[in-house]
Design a protein around this motif. Structure first.
Motif, PDB file in Angstrom:
ATOM      1  N   SER A   9       0.769  -1.201  -0.110  1.00  0.00           N
ATOM      2  CA  SER A   9      -0.166   0.026  -0.063  1.00  0.00           C
ATOM      3  C   SER A   9       1.027   1.102   0.067  1.00  0.00           C
ATOM      4  O   SER A   9       1.382   1.730   0.882  1.00  0.00           O
ATOM      5  N   ARG A  11       1.468   5.175   0.216  1.00  0.00           N
ATOM      6  CA  ARG A  11       0.986   6.176   0.973  1.00  0.00           C
ATOM      7  C   ARG A  11       1.316   7.569   0.552  1.00  0.00           C
ATOM      8  O   ARG A  11       0.443   8.494   0.781  1.00  0.00           O
ATOM      9  N   LYS A  12       2.414   7.487  -0.193  1.00  0.00           N
ATOM     10  CA  LYS A  12       2.714   8.832  -1.084  1.00  0.00           C
ATOM     11  C   LYS A  12       3.762   8.737  -1.944  1.00  0.00           C
ATOM     12  O   LYS A  12       4.627   7.739  -1.973  1.00  0.00           O
ATOM     13  N   TYR A  72       8.621   5.589  -3.784  1.00  0.00           N
ATOM     14  CA  TYR A  72       7.158   5.598  -3.131  1.00  0.00           C
ATOM     15  C   TYR A  72       7.322   5.183  -1.829  1.00  0.00           C
ATOM     16  O   TYR A  72       7.882   4.219  -1.640  1.00  0.00           O
ATOM     17  N   GLU A  73       6.594   5.956  -0.777  1.00  0.00           N
ATOM     18  CA  GLU A  73       6.671   5.500   0.587  1.00  0.00           C
ATOM     19  C   GLU A  73       5.328   4.440   0.772  1.00  0.00           C
ATOM     20  O   GLU A  73       4.157   4.674   0.370  1.00  0.00           O
ATOM     21  N   ASP A  75       3.233   1.604   3.397  1.00  0.00           N
ATOM     22  CA  ASP A  75       2.868   1.213   4.777  1.00  0.00           C
ATOM     23  C   ASP A  75       3.620  -0.176   5.186  1.00  0.00           C
ATOM     24  O   ASP A  75       3.881  -1.126   4.089  1.00  0.00           O
ATOM     25  N   SER A 121       9.918   2.648   3.452  1.00  0.00           N
ATOM     26  CA  SER A 121       8.900   2.694   4.651  1.00  0.00           C
ATOM     27  C   SER A 121       9.515   3.387   5.707  1.00  0.00           C
ATOM     28  O   SER A 121       8.570   3.885   6.623  1.00  0.00           O
ATOM     29  N   CYS A 177      -3.079   7.795  -4.216  1.00  0.00           N
ATOM     30  CA  CYS A 177      -2.414   6.784  -3.250  1.00  0.00           C
ATOM     31  C   CYS A 177      -2.836   7.518  -1.812  1.00  0.00           C
ATOM     32  O   CYS A 177      -2.565   6.796  -0.799  1.00  0.00           O
ATOM     33  N   ASN A 178      -3.477   8.709  -1.848  1.00  0.00           N
ATOM     34  CA  ASN A 178      -3.629   9.189  -0.555  1.00  0.00           C
ATOM     35  C   ASN A 178      -5.247  10.136  -0.977  1.00  0.00           C
ATOM     36  O   ASN A 178      -5.659   9.893  -1.909  1.00  0.00           O
TER      37      ASN A 178
END
Length: 300
Positions: A9, A11-12, A72-73, A75, A121, A177-178
């Motif tokens: 997933s 997240r940003k 990409y960051e 989860d 992450s 993505c958010n």
């Protein structure tokens, strides 16, 4: 798209990489014109940021190539993510010596393009908390050309957890993505490859206007805009950096604060009520509801 739980997933969008034949020239553009903070610089690399993240942009000496990699960051922890990616049929290389402030990451190749996606992450401290008159708020999104839409959309939704925001016709998709309307978007082209544009968010219209004047004083002219897009409803402007890459500066992008609602937060300029993800007609209002369209920016 399968509708099953994604492997990871996102997240940003954290950062983007560029290869440039003139590292000093492009570094000067980012620091003197866009007012990014220079965090690290070597003979072959420069790391720049707009916020507390260590870097939003990485510049590397080499052949000219935009969007040479994207960070990409995600989860969760990387080991679990690696296992889930492998179970989904994707090899993800684990790296522990990758770059400044990104000691651990997974590298997976983007479907269709082969562009390395660096998944991390951990926090990446070491940026700047300074708010200046000119500096953009953050890296907003990156758009790229692809030869087919369905495979890349499936890759981002099913593997990385992105959600569909909008599509124009059958050739341009916007993925989030958010809460932001889009962090990645892709345009089908039979002739063009690589990056379409990269976009940086400005605080508001005053911030955007101040940057326009600064661009002009430094010899950079707007190629298109200001205007208001249909999908995302952001007020946009486009110019070229010294390498010829298209740079968008924008504000007022749609957001979806409550995913359960499945609609974007209401704005007075919305033409639908409520404004939900949809497929837009290929028409003037979808491209620029304020009027003027520069056809060069729609060439595929």
């Amino acid at each position: 798209m399968t509708g099953t739980e994604p492997a990871v997933s996102v997240r940003k969008v954290g950062y983007a990489g560029f290869e440039t034949p003139d590292l000093d020239r492009l570094t000067e553009y980012y620091t003197k014109v866009l007012d990014f903070a220079l965090v690290e610089k070597t003979a072959t690399e420069a790391y720049l940021t707009t916020n507390s993240d260590h870097h939003s942009i990485v510049l590397r000496q080499g052949e000219q190539r935009a969007r040479s990699f994207v960070g990409y960051e995600i989860d969760g922890d990387l080991k679990t993510a690696q296992q889930r990616l492998k179970a989904a049929g994707y090899e993800a290389e684990y790296r522990s010596d990758a770059a400044f402030a990104s000691p651990e990451m997974l590298v997976v190749r983007e479907a269709g393009t082969g562009v390395p996606l660096e998944l991390y992450s951990a926090e990446r401290p070491g940026g700047t908390d300074e708010i200046t008159e000119l500096r953009p708020v953050k890296l907003g999104h990156i758009a790229a050309f692809v030869d087919q839409l369905a495979p890349i959309q499936s890759f981002y939704q099913d593997l990385l957890g992105f959600k569909w925001s909008d599509t124009i016709g059958d050739f341009f998709v916007f993925l989030r993505c958010n809460s932001d309307h889009h962090a990645a978007n892709f345009m089908v082209s039979e002739t063009r490859t690589g990056m379409n544009h990269i976009a940086y968010e400005m605080r508001d219209l005053t911030h955007l206007q101040t940057m326009f004047d600064h661009l002009s004083l430094n010899g950079y002219q707007l190629e298109w805009g200001p205007g208001r897009h249909g999908p995302g409803h952001n007020i946009f402007s486009y110019h070229h950096d010294p390498d010829g890459n298209v740079v968008e500066l924008f504000t007022q992008l749609d957001t979806m604060s409550d995913e359960a609602s499945a609609v974007f937060d209401a704005r007075p300029w919305h033409r639908d009520s409520p404004q939900a993800p949809k497929t837009w007609e290929v028409e003037h209002l979808s491209i620029n509801s304020w009027g003027y369209i520069n056809p060069a920016f729609l060439e595929r």
